[in-house]
Design a protein around this motif. Structure first.
Motif, PDB file in Angstrom:
ATOM      1  N   ALA A  94       0.831  -1.204   0.000  1.00  0.00           N
ATOM      2  CA  ALA A  94       0.000   0.000   0.000  1.00  0.00           C
ATOM      3  C   ALA A  94       0.867   1.256   0.000  1.00  0.00           C
ATOM      4  CB  ALA A  94      -0.927  -0.011   1.207  1.00  0.00           C
ATOM      5  N   ALA A  95       1.937   1.235   0.782  1.00  0.00           N
ATOM      6  CA  ALA A  95       2.846   2.385   0.842  1.00  0.00           C
ATOM      7  C   ALA A  95       3.544   2.608  -0.494  1.00  0.00           C
ATOM      8  CB  ALA A  95       3.869   2.176   1.953  1.00  0.00           C
ATOM      9  N   ILE A  96       3.996   1.520  -1.131  1.00  0.00           N
ATOM     10  CA  ILE A  96       4.681   1.639  -2.428  1.00  0.00           C
ATOM     11  C   ILE A  96       3.733   2.225  -3.472  1.00  0.00           C
ATOM     12  CG2 ILE A  96       5.746   0.344  -4.311  1.00  0.00           C
ATOM     13  CD1 ILE A  96       6.808  -1.614  -2.197  1.00  0.00           C
ATOM     14  N   ALA A  97       2.491   1.752  -3.490  1.00  0.00           N
ATOM     15  CA  ALA A  97       1.516   2.278  -4.443  1.00  0.00           C
ATOM     16  C   ALA A  97       1.271   3.765  -4.224  1.00  0.00           C
ATOM     17  CB  ALA A  97       0.204   1.500  -4.325  1.00  0.00           C
ATOM     18  N   THR A  98       1.217   4.183  -2.966  1.00  0.00           N
ATOM     19  CA  THR A  98       1.021   5.601  -2.648  1.00  0.00           C
ATOM     20  C   THR A  98       2.173   6.446  -3.176  1.00  0.00           C
ATOM     21  OG1 THR A  98      -0.302   5.115  -0.682  1.00  0.00           O
ATOM     22  CG2 THR A  98       0.786   7.256  -0.764  1.00  0.00           C
ATOM     23  N   ILE A  99       3.398   5.976  -2.971  1.00  0.00           N
ATOM     24  CA  ILE A  99       4.576   6.724  -3.431  1.00  0.00           C
ATOM     25  C   ILE A  99       4.612   6.801  -4.955  1.00  0.00           C
ATOM     26  CG2 ILE A  99       7.091   6.689  -3.545  1.00  0.00           C
ATOM     27  CD1 ILE A  99       5.873   7.699  -0.889  1.00  0.00           C
ATOM     28  N   LEU A 100       4.328   5.700  -5.623  1.00  0.00           N
ATOM     29  CA  LEU A 100       4.335   5.718  -7.086  1.00  0.00           C
ATOM     30  C   LEU A 100       3.229   6.626  -7.633  1.00  0.00           C
ATOM     31  CD1 LEU A 100       5.057   1.956  -7.892  1.00  0.00           C
ATOM     32  CD2 LEU A 100       6.631   3.896  -8.028  1.00  0.00           C
ATOM     33  N   GLY A 101       2.115   6.695  -6.936  1.00  0.00           N
ATOM     34  CA  GLY A 101       1.063   7.628  -7.336  1.00  0.00           C
ATOM     35  C   GLY A 101       1.527   9.073  -7.222  1.00  0.00           C
ATOM     36  N   ASN A 102       2.218   9.380  -6.124  1.00  0.00           N
ATOM     37  CA  ASN A 102       2.764  10.728  -5.957  1.00  0.00           C
ATOM     38  C   ASN A 102       3.792  11.044  -7.032  1.00  0.00           C
ATOM     39  OD1 ASN A 102       1.689  12.246  -3.640  1.00  0.00           O
ATOM     40  ND2 ASN A 102       2.314  10.467  -2.454  1.00  0.00           N
ATOM     41  N   ALA A 103       4.599  10.050  -7.386  1.00  0.00           N
ATOM     42  CA  ALA A 103       5.609  10.248  -8.440  1.00  0.00           C
ATOM     43  C   ALA A 103       4.933  10.588  -9.766  1.00  0.00           C
ATOM     44  CB  ALA A 103       6.466   8.993  -8.587  1.00  0.00           C
ATOM     45  N   ALA A 104       3.858   9.884 -10.090  1.00  0.00           N
ATOM     46  CA  ALA A 104       3.135  10.153 -11.335  1.00  0.00           C
ATOM     47  C   ALA A 104       2.563  11.565 -11.335  1.00  0.00           C
ATOM     48  CB  ALA A 104       2.020   9.127 -11.522  1.00  0.00           C
ATOM     49  N   GLY A 105       1.964  11.974 -10.208  1.00  0.00           N
ATOM     50  CA  GLY A 105       1.414  13.322 -10.116  1.00  0.00           C
ATOM     51  C   GLY A 105       2.477  14.391 -10.263  1.00  0.00           C
ATOM     52  N   MET A 106       3.638  14.167  -9.653  1.00  0.00           N
ATOM     53  CA  MET A 106       4.733  15.138  -9.743  1.00  0.00           C
ATOM     54  C   MET A 106       5.211  15.298 -11.185  1.00  0.00           C
ATOM     55  SD  MET A 106       8.505  15.045  -7.956  1.00  0.00           S
ATOM     56  CE  MET A 106       9.149  13.883  -9.169  1.00  0.00           C
ATOM     57  N   PHE A 107       5.400  14.177 -11.886  1.00  0.00           N
ATOM     58  CA  PHE A 107       5.913  14.250 -13.254  1.00  0.00           C
ATOM     59  C   PHE A 107       4.904  14.896 -14.204  1.00  0.00           C
ATOM     60  CE2 PHE A 107       8.791  10.688 -11.855  1.00  0.00           C
ATOM     61  CZ  PHE A 107       9.951  11.432 -11.960  1.00  0.00           C
ATOM     62  N   ILE A 108       3.615  14.690 -13.971  1.00  0.00           N
ATOM     63  CA  ILE A 108       2.602  15.352 -14.795  1.00  0.00           C
ATOM     64  C   ILE A 108       2.690  16.868 -14.613  1.00  0.00           C
ATOM     65  CG2 ILE A 108       0.114  15.758 -15.039  1.00  0.00           C
ATOM     66  CD1 ILE A 108       0.965  13.231 -16.401  1.00  0.00           C
ATOM     67  N   SER A 109       2.823  17.317 -13.363  1.00  0.00           N
ATOM     68  CA  SER A 109       2.920  18.752 -13.091  1.00  0.00           C
ATOM     69  C   SER A 109       4.172  19.354 -13.723  1.00  0.00           C
ATOM     70  CB  SER A 109       2.922  19.006 -11.578  1.00  0.00           C
ATOM     71  OG  SER A 109       1.703  18.595 -10.992  1.00  0.00           O
ATOM     72  N   LEU A 110       5.297  18.651 -13.613  1.00  0.00           N
ATOM     73  CA  LEU A 110       6.539  19.145 -14.205  1.00  0.00           C
ATOM     74  C   LEU A 110       6.432  19.210 -15.723  1.00  0.00           C
ATOM     75  CD1 LEU A 110       9.223  17.304 -12.025  1.00  0.00           C
ATOM     76  CD2 LEU A 110       8.450  19.677 -11.846  1.00  0.00           C
ATOM     77  N   TRP A 111       5.703  18.266 -16.303  1.00  0.00           N
ATOM     78  CA  TRP A 111       5.537  18.270 -17.755  1.00  0.00           C
ATOM     79  C   TRP A 111       4.787  19.513 -18.220  1.00  0.00           C
ATOM     80  CZ3 TRP A 111       1.278  18.118 -21.066  1.00  0.00           C
ATOM     81  CH2 TRP A 111       1.585  17.908 -22.413  1.00  0.00           C
ATOM     82  N   MET A 112       3.856  20.009 -17.412  1.00  0.00           N
ATOM     83  CA  MET A 112       3.125  21.226 -17.765  1.00  0.00           C
ATOM     84  C   MET A 112       4.072  22.403 -17.946  1.00  0.00           C
ATOM     85  SD  MET A 112       0.021  20.272 -18.021  1.00  0.00           S
ATOM     86  CE  MET A 112      -1.013  18.893 -17.520  1.00  0.00           C
ATOM     87  N   TYR A 113       5.072  22.480 -17.074  1.00  0.00           N
ATOM     88  CA  TYR A 113       6.077  23.546 -17.215  1.00  0.00           C
ATOM     89  C   TYR A 113       6.946  23.309 -18.451  1.00  0.00           C
ATOM     90  CZ  TYR A 113       5.010  25.342 -12.553  1.00  0.00           C
ATOM     91  OH  TYR A 113       4.380  25.890 -11.463  1.00  0.00           O
TER      92      TYR A 113
END
Length: 491
Positions: free
Chosen positions: A235-254
């Motif tokens: 569960a913890a690993i899935a949470t971290i990977l979800g955060n990683a995906a969200g971060m990379f999407i935001s960075l891609w916007m820039y």
């Protein structure tokens, strides 16, 4: 001086003057073009001219929609771990939650401080300063996340004991928190990048990152928990990977040029002014979250005295309540760039109108949510567990703590408005009084006098008092700033 020399000097001087004028004109043209582009952008219109209620809704509702999705970060872990029919692992997720809050608190320091300065700079038409602040915000996030990871893993046993874990929950809590510490760069990067996007009015792009991360988490949770038989660690690993995906999407916007502002390598070296502004606003904001986390730990440690299953019941109730919490947090976060931009522009009347509109919208919405919680509490708790004891206790807790909802939105909106204005001392004072002067003492006193039933009423009583105090303070501050500006113009 000969005639030829004078002529040569005149030509040279004229050439240099023309060159400097041309350079200056070119620079001004470039700045004016950038400013004109900002003026034409719909995001700037919403910040500066849109009707207050519509502006609050336009900036708040997308955030709430994203936060409703993002709340699944907590609820999905709770749901899938609940399917394991192991209430001790369910309790461990709740005990470990303050670790996530601490990571968010530290990223909030940078995100809130930088966002406040960015919005004020844009309102004052200082767009270069806004881009510089954006770059420094990303830089500080990376440094802070590395520190959190190192410190968390080094002191992991002490951290787990401090969270209130006992014999039946210690190992589970340690497994979960160790993964959360390892993924701090993604958790903090996701949270900060979302705040920075919102500071320029790019709420839609911020929400896209939030939703993407949550979808990844939802997909991966059952894969890691059941498919790979990793249990709470999965569960913890899935949470971290979800955060990683969200971060990379935001960075891609820039990177894709979809934002008004853009980080740049030439801005990597921070100025003293930018660092002072970020930490002046950001440190109190971070301390606010840390104080909230500390109060949460006190609450859990008191609840453990009534049994570890009580901790599980309270955890489920609090995470269901977070559906209501994200509504007021979304509206408060949506009004923050509105308040910051108009404070930078000196438009105090619009600030008052935005505040009044925000309070009206958030309070009426939360009353509807509270009615749903009150009517469907057992059914909502029953989604996450089939334990009769957990359902009964959780329903009792939810029907009590839901009474914060009509009041807490006003408190949150006032705090974020002070942060947006670059006056974090007032925002921190609200939190200090709220958590240390009112909430924690009320927890201890009501628990001693009335037992568990008294303890869970501490938060609603606290929020009722703080609503009146915080809104009054904010309106008085805006009026004082308006009078000071008017006096300065007359002199």
């Amino acid at each position: 001086m000969t005639k030829e020399t004078a002529t040569s000097t005149e030509q040279k001087t004229g050439h240099n003057t023309e060159l400097k004028a041309g350079q200056k004109t070119g620079q001004n043209t470039e700045l004016n073009t950038e400013t004109d582009t900002f003026k034409k952008d719909r995001r700037i219109f919403v910040l500066s001219e849109e009707k207050p209620v519509r502006a609050v809704v336009k900036l708040g509702v997308p955030l709430i929609a994203g936060m409703f999705i993002m709340v699944l970060y907590n609820l999905v872990d709770t749901f899938f771990i609940g399917l394991m029919r192991d209430d001790y692992q369910l309790a461990a997720v709740n005990l470990a939650y303050p670790v996530m809050m601490i990571s968010i608190a530290i990223s909030n320091m940078v995100g809130t401080g930088a966002s406040s300065l960015i919005a004020r700079s844009m309102g004052a038409k200082e767009n270069g300063k806004a881009c510089h602040t954006l770059t420094v915000g990303f830089e500080l996030t990376v440094i802070n996340s590395l520190i959190v990871t190192a410190a968390g893993l080094l002191f992991l046993p002490a951290v787990v004991r401090g969270l209130g874990a006992q014999s039946n929950t210690f190992d589970y809590t340690a497994r979960y928190t160790s993964i959360i510490f390892l993924g701090s760069i993604f958790t903090m990067g996701n949270y900060t990048s979302g705040q920075l996007l919102r500071s320029e009015g790019s709420v839609k792009y911020s929400v896209m990152g939030m939703i993407s991360g949550t979808v990844v988490n939802i997909i991966l949770d059952p894969v890691f928990i059941f498919g790979l038989k990793m249990g709470i660690r999965g569960a913890a690993i899935a949470t971290i990977l979800g955060n990683a995906a969200g971060m990379f999407i935001s960075l891609w916007m820039y990177a894709a040029g979809k934002t008004l502002l853009k980080p740049s390598l030439r801005y990597l070296r921070p100025t003293g002014e930018i660092l002072r502004e970020i930490f002046w606003v950001g440190i109190p904001a971070s301390l606010e979250t840390l104080l909230t986390s500390a109060a949460y730990i006190v609450n859990n440690n008191l609840a453990v005295g009534y049994g570890e299953l009580t901790v599980a019941a309270m955890g489920v109730a609090q995470k269901i309540l977070s559906l209501g919490n994200y509504i007021y947090q979304g509206f408060a976060a949506g009004t923050q760039p509105l308040m910051g931009y108009n404070y930078g522009a000196g438009n105090y009347k619009r600030m008052k109108d935005v505040l009044k509109a925000g309070l009206m919208v958030v309070s009426s919405t939360e009353l509807c949510v509270m009615a749903v919680f009150g009517l469907a509490a057992p059914q909502l708790i029953g989604i996450f567990t089939d334990s009769a004891e957990v359902i009964a206790t959780g329903s009792r807790v939810l029907r009590t703590i839901m009474w914060i909802l009509p009041f807490v939105g006003a408190v949150s909106m006032s705090r974020m408005s002070f942060q947006a204005m670059g006056k974090p001392q007032y925002a921190f004072a609200i939190t200090l009084v709220r958590q240390l002067v009112l909430y924690v003492p009320l927890l201890l006193i009501l628990n001693r006098v009335f037992g568990f039933g008294g303890m869970i009423w501490a938060q609603p009583v606290t929020e009722l008092i703080m609503m009146a105090a915080s809104v009054s303070l904010l309106l008085a501050m805006i009026s004082r700033e308006d009078r000071r500006t008017q006096s300065g113009r007359q002199n």
